[in-house]
Scaffold this motif. Sequence first.
Motif, PDB file in Angstrom:
ATOM      1  N   SER A 130      -5.013   4.482   6.290  1.00  0.00           N
ATOM      2  CA  SER A 130      -5.641   4.785   7.579  1.00  0.00           C
ATOM      3  C   SER A 130      -4.594   4.984   8.659  1.00  0.00           C
ATOM      4  N   GLY A 131      -4.999   5.670   9.725  1.00  0.00           N
ATOM      5  CA  GLY A 131      -4.082   5.871  10.842  1.00  0.00           C
ATOM      6  C   GLY A 131      -3.625   4.559  11.450  1.00  0.00           C
ATOM      7  N   LEU A 132      -4.529   3.581  11.572  1.00  0.00           N
ATOM      8  CA  LEU A 132      -4.193   2.282  12.145  1.00  0.00           C
ATOM      9  C   LEU A 132      -3.122   1.583  11.311  1.00  0.00           C
ATOM     10  N   ARG A 133      -3.335   1.534  10.012  1.00  0.00           N
ATOM     11  CA  ARG A 133      -2.359   0.887   9.129  1.00  0.00           C
ATOM     12  C   ARG A 133      -1.030   1.624   9.135  1.00  0.00           C
ATOM     13  N   PHE A 134      -1.105   2.953   9.085  1.00  0.00           N
ATOM     14  CA  PHE A 134       0.126   3.734   9.035  1.00  0.00           C
ATOM     15  C   PHE A 134       0.925   3.559  10.322  1.00  0.00           C
TER      16      PHE A 134
ATOM     17  N   LEU B 264      -1.231   5.428  17.031  1.00  0.00           N
ATOM     18  CA  LEU B 264      -0.722   4.846  18.268  1.00  0.00           C
ATOM     19  C   LEU B 264      -1.222   3.417  18.436  1.00  0.00           C
ATOM     20  N   GLN B 265      -2.483   3.187  18.115  1.00  0.00           N
ATOM     21  CA  GLN B 265      -3.018   1.828  18.192  1.00  0.00           C
ATOM     22  C   GLN B 265      -2.248   0.900  17.249  1.00  0.00           C
ATOM     23  N   GLY B 266      -1.962   1.394  16.054  1.00  0.00           N
ATOM     24  CA  GLY B 266      -1.175   0.608  15.108  1.00  0.00           C
ATOM     25  C   GLY B 266       0.229   0.332  15.618  1.00  0.00           C
ATOM     26  N   ASN B 267       0.845   1.343  16.266  1.00  0.00           N
ATOM     27  CA  ASN B 267       2.165   1.144  16.885  1.00  0.00           C
ATOM     28  C   ASN B 267       2.125   0.006  17.896  1.00  0.00           C
ATOM     29  N   LEU B 268       1.101   0.018  18.742  1.00  0.00           N
ATOM     30  CA  LEU B 268       1.002  -0.975  19.809  1.00  0.00           C
ATOM     31  C   LEU B 268       0.773  -2.377  19.251  1.00  0.00           C
ATOM     32  N   ILE B 269      -0.034  -2.486  18.216  1.00  0.00           N
ATOM     33  CA  ILE B 269      -0.240  -3.795  17.584  1.00  0.00           C
ATOM     34  C   ILE B 269       1.072  -4.310  17.022  1.00  0.00           C
TER      35      ILE B 269
ATOM     36  N   LEU C 188       0.826  -1.201   0.000  1.00  0.00           N
ATOM     37  CA  LEU C 188       0.000   0.000   0.000  1.00  0.00           C
ATOM     38  C   LEU C 188       0.866   1.258   0.000  1.00  0.00           C
ATOM     39  N   TYR C 189       0.766   2.091   1.019  1.00  0.00           N
ATOM     40  CA  TYR C 189       1.512   3.349   1.074  1.00  0.00           C
ATOM     41  C   TYR C 189       3.024   3.115   1.103  1.00  0.00           C
ATOM     42  N   ALA C 190       3.436   1.929   1.555  1.00  0.00           N
ATOM     43  CA  ALA C 190       4.853   1.485   1.485  1.00  0.00           C
ATOM     44  C   ALA C 190       5.805   2.463   2.150  1.00  0.00           C
ATOM     45  N   TRP C 191       5.454   2.873   3.344  1.00  0.00           N
ATOM     46  CA  TRP C 191       6.236   3.885   4.055  1.00  0.00           C
ATOM     47  C   TRP C 191       7.702   3.507   4.150  1.00  0.00           C
ATOM     48  N   GLN C 192       8.593   4.444   3.802  1.00  0.00           N
ATOM     49  CA  GLN C 192      10.056   4.305   3.794  1.00  0.00           C
ATOM     50  C   GLN C 192      10.593   3.517   2.597  1.00  0.00           C
ATOM     51  N   GLU C 193       9.758   3.283   1.595  1.00  0.00           N
ATOM     52  CA  GLU C 193      10.245   2.618   0.380  1.00  0.00           C
ATOM     53  C   GLU C 193      11.264   3.466  -0.349  1.00  0.00           C
TER      54      GLU C 193
ATOM     55  N   ARG D 126      -4.366  -6.915   6.055  1.00  0.00           N
ATOM     56  CA  ARG D 126      -5.417  -7.638   6.785  1.00  0.00           C
ATOM     57  C   ARG D 126      -6.050  -6.782   7.868  1.00  0.00           C
ATOM     58  N   MET D 127      -5.709  -5.502   7.904  1.00  0.00           N
ATOM     59  CA  MET D 127      -6.226  -4.613   8.953  1.00  0.00           C
ATOM     60  C   MET D 127      -7.383  -3.774   8.439  1.00  0.00           C
TER      61      MET D 127
END
Length: 292
Positions: free
Chosen positions: A215-219, A269-274, A177-182, A291-292
């Motif tokens: 989404s914030g959760l995924r990010f 933050l929720q995504g960080n914790l997961i 998806l957004y592929a953060w840090q690619e 899958r989120m």
Amino acid sequence: MKIAVGVATCGRKAILAAMIDRLAAQARKPDHLFLCPTKDGDIDMARLSSAPFPVTVLSSPQGSCPQRNAIIDAAVGIDVVVFFDDDFFPATNYLAEAEALFEADEEIVVATGEVVRDGILGPGLTAKEADEALAADATPFPAPVIEDTHNAYGCNMIFRRKAMLANGIYFDEDLPLYAWQEDVDLCRRLRPFGKIVKFNRLRGVHLGVKAGRTSGLRFGYSQVANPLYLVKKRSVSLKWALKLMGGNVASNLAGSLNPPPYIDRRGRLQGNLIAFGHLLSGSLDPKHINRM
């Protein structure tokens, strides 16, 4: 030199059309524009008919990495591929300066520019605000300064295509998806084969449009999973990853107390914790966000 502009886009039809209008105003026009949307409705096809350069619309699986890889493969005969985000407005001399830079030094494999104003740090900029920021740029033609840099900034990245193909280096599609840090990952894998530079005469504005983002959760999950994945594959150092993760988690903790409306700090933050839970259980995987 043949220069192509490539844009991977998702859900930003209007701002993409505005960006292409600014691309048409370049002093040095691209030899080709490659667009890779996630769906047909992402592009205003009627607006493309007036573009003063050839345009090819590609298809690929959704995700900035596969979309950009499709562009790299399609750019046959192209020397330099300039990747712009669909919400990046380049100054009118951007491509001319890019051509001069890559012609002057064949050792340069990656370049990035100076972001005059970055809307990603706030609620985002309108097209009018971005144009005004470019018009107000106090140093549109500064004395040239070329400096080594760790990586290109994803909103404006320039790659020498032959360096990528010769070494089989593409964007990592295991970053979904957004592929953060690619952008960091690709640049660090290209570093053994040439220079990575920042050039102050490559200028533009990143609008930081919030539509079409993950989404914030995924990010938030990606903020932990992606840097540690890059450490595992040895494209970045553990020190770099921990500093990045620590800063983001701290920002999410602080921001969750009174979150701004344009950043889902609590979701992040929720995504960080997961992700930390998955790290402890040995199941941390960037692809989990699918899958989120």
